[in-house]
Design a protein around this motif. Structure first.
Motif, PDB file in Angstrom:
ATOM      1  N   ILE A  30       0.520  -1.222   0.605  1.00  0.00           N
ATOM      2  CA  ILE A  30       0.027   0.293  -0.617  1.00  0.00           C
ATOM      3  C   ILE A  30       0.792   1.451  -0.243  1.00  0.00           C
ATOM      4  O   ILE A  30       0.312   2.203   0.180  1.00  0.00           O
ATOM      5  N   VAL A  31       1.761   0.743   0.067  1.00  0.00           N
ATOM      6  CA  VAL A  31       2.527   2.406   0.511  1.00  0.00           C
ATOM      7  C   VAL A  31       4.386   1.871  -0.791  1.00  0.00           C
ATOM      8  O   VAL A  31       4.743   0.933  -0.964  1.00  0.00           O
ATOM      9  N   PRO A  32       4.126   3.344  -1.651  1.00  0.00           N
ATOM     10  CA  PRO A  32       5.329   3.352  -2.589  1.00  0.00           C
ATOM     11  C   PRO A  32       6.836   3.683  -2.552  1.00  0.00           C
ATOM     12  O   PRO A  32       7.235   4.289  -2.830  1.00  0.00           O
ATOM     13  N   THR A  33       7.185   1.963  -2.690  1.00  0.00           N
ATOM     14  CA  THR A  33       8.198   2.385  -1.764  1.00  0.00           C
ATOM     15  C   THR A  33       9.229   2.893  -2.774  1.00  0.00           C
ATOM     16  O   THR A  33      10.376   3.248  -2.472  1.00  0.00           O
ATOM     17  N   GLY A  34       9.435   2.550  -4.302  1.00  0.00           N
ATOM     18  CA  GLY A  34      10.574   3.136  -4.727  1.00  0.00           C
ATOM     19  C   GLY A  34      10.254   4.140  -4.869  1.00  0.00           C
ATOM     20  O   GLY A  34      11.363   4.936  -4.907  1.00  0.00           O
ATOM     21  N   ALA A  35       8.945   5.051  -4.655  1.00  0.00           N
ATOM     22  CA  ALA A  35       8.775   6.632  -4.593  1.00  0.00           C
ATOM     23  C   ALA A  35       9.666   6.586  -3.364  1.00  0.00           C
ATOM     24  O   ALA A  35       9.915   7.752  -2.920  1.00  0.00           O
ATOM     25  N   LEU A  36       9.545   6.036  -2.086  1.00  0.00           N
ATOM     26  CA  LEU A  36      10.620   6.312  -1.728  1.00  0.00           C
ATOM     27  C   LEU A  36      11.627   6.425  -1.582  1.00  0.00           C
ATOM     28  O   LEU A  36      12.482   7.281  -0.629  1.00  0.00           O
ATOM     29  N   VAL A  37      12.156   5.906  -1.668  1.00  0.00           N
ATOM     30  CA  VAL A  37      13.785   5.338  -1.798  1.00  0.00           C
ATOM     31  C   VAL A  37      14.392   7.221  -3.167  1.00  0.00           C
ATOM     32  O   VAL A  37      15.048   7.119  -2.616  1.00  0.00           O
ATOM     33  N   GLY A  38      13.803   6.039  -3.871  1.00  0.00           N
ATOM     34  CA  GLY A  38      14.313   7.532  -5.116  1.00  0.00           C
ATOM     35  C   GLY A  38      13.936   9.276  -4.296  1.00  0.00           C
ATOM     36  O   GLY A  38      14.777   9.452  -4.564  1.00  0.00           O
ATOM     37  N   ALA A  39      12.999   9.259  -3.654  1.00  0.00           N
ATOM     38  CA  ALA A  39      12.924  10.746  -2.653  1.00  0.00           C
ATOM     39  C   ALA A  39      13.996  11.686  -2.318  1.00  0.00           C
ATOM     40  O   ALA A  39      14.493  12.141  -1.465  1.00  0.00           O
ATOM     41  N   ALA A  40      14.001   9.845  -1.362  1.00  0.00           N
ATOM     42  CA  ALA A  40      15.119  10.075   0.175  1.00  0.00           C
ATOM     43  C   ALA A  40      16.388  10.151  -1.118  1.00  0.00           C
ATOM     44  O   ALA A  40      17.139  10.887  -0.065  1.00  0.00           O
ATOM     45  N   ALA A  41      16.737   9.845  -1.506  1.00  0.00           N
ATOM     46  CA  ALA A  41      18.463  10.092  -2.782  1.00  0.00           C
ATOM     47  C   ALA A  41      18.097  11.103  -2.986  1.00  0.00           C
ATOM     48  O   ALA A  41      19.207  11.864  -3.575  1.00  0.00           O
ATOM     49  N   ALA A  42      16.530  11.882  -4.051  1.00  0.00           N
ATOM     50  CA  ALA A  42      17.006  12.948  -4.279  1.00  0.00           C
ATOM     51  C   ALA A  42      16.654  14.011  -3.340  1.00  0.00           C
ATOM     52  O   ALA A  42      18.300  14.994  -3.413  1.00  0.00           O
ATOM     53  N   VAL A  43      16.539  14.001  -1.574  1.00  0.00           N
ATOM     54  CA  VAL A  43      16.508  14.858  -1.092  1.00  0.00           C
ATOM     55  C   VAL A  43      18.634  14.304  -0.330  1.00  0.00           C
ATOM     56  O   VAL A  43      19.183  15.843   0.081  1.00  0.00           O
ATOM     57  N   ALA A  44      18.897  13.352  -0.640  1.00  0.00           N
ATOM     58  CA  ALA A  44      20.574  13.505  -0.066  1.00  0.00           C
ATOM     59  C   ALA A  44      21.372  13.892  -0.634  1.00  0.00           C
ATOM     60  O   ALA A  44      22.488  14.354  -0.354  1.00  0.00           O
ATOM     61  N   MET A  45      20.709  13.941  -2.243  1.00  0.00           N
ATOM     62  CA  MET A  45      21.629  14.946  -3.267  1.00  0.00           C
ATOM     63  C   MET A  45      21.681  16.671  -3.097  1.00  0.00           C
ATOM     64  O   MET A  45      22.442  17.256  -3.920  1.00  0.00           O
TER      65      MET A  45
END
Length: 204
Positions: A30-45
């Protein structure tokens, strides 16, 4: 967007949100896990508040724990628990995955994690055929590493284009959605081709 803003404010919120989000989404889709990882990586960058290596580590561990729990329910759980996991899954996909598991289970686990909607049928099939734990665990870990790296790269790409963490996060989510749509279309096309070949064999 709220999630991205929280991550930008403090890592003490970002890391637990990432870990719990991926863990829950790996058990209950029920959670878009791929989007979570992508968003976290974007913030890390784009900010100093998150570390990309830690994002990859947390995403990998959370996904691996979730997949292992799903397999454990399929193998050791009650019939009701297995039916609950299998809800919304097409019966033919479950039968197909189960039939191919004995021949190339390791590859199926890896591909199932990377292909949208492929993970649960594969893990249910693994439990149904009593796939050995000693094979499942390394295959699951390898699959989760590849998965985390793939979606983090989308976040890295968006972070490299925009300096704003908010814009980079939105772009990462859009890229993840586009990749998911494309992979779904490819998977549907392959299933239709396989069905057509099967019909041709029957006719001949």
């Amino acid at each position: 967007m709220t999630l991205a803003l929280n991550w930008s404010d403090t890592s003490s919120i970002g890391y637990p949100t990432l870990f719990l989000g991926v863990l829950i989404g790996s058990i209950v889709p029920i959670v878009p896990t791929g989007a979570l990882v992508g968003a976290a990586a974007a913030v890390a960058m784009t900010t100093p508040h998150l570390s990309l290596p830690l994002v990859l580590l947390q995403a990998t561990l959370a996904a691996a724990i979730g997949d292992t729990a799903t397999f454990a329910v399929a193998r050791l759980g009650s019939d009701a628990a297995v039916r609950w996991l299998a809800r919304g899954q097409r019966p033919d996909r479950l039968v197909s995955a189960r039939g191919r598991f004995d021949k190339r289970g390791w590859q199926l686990i890896v591909v199932g994690r990377l292909v949208p909607a492929g993970r649960i049928p594969v893990l249910l099939a693994a439990g149904a055929v009593s796939y050995p734990w000693r094979r499942l665990l390394p295959a699951t870990l390898a699959a989760c590493v590849l998965w985390a790296v793939a979606y983090a790269l989308l976040g890295v790409l968006s972070g490299g284009i925009f300096d704003s963490p908010l814009i980079a996060t939105v772009l990462a989510a859009v890229l993840v959605l586009l990749v998911t749509v494309v992979l779904n279309l490819v998977a549907r096309w392959r299933r239709e081709r396989a069905a057509a070949r099967a019909e041709d064999k029957v006719d001949s």
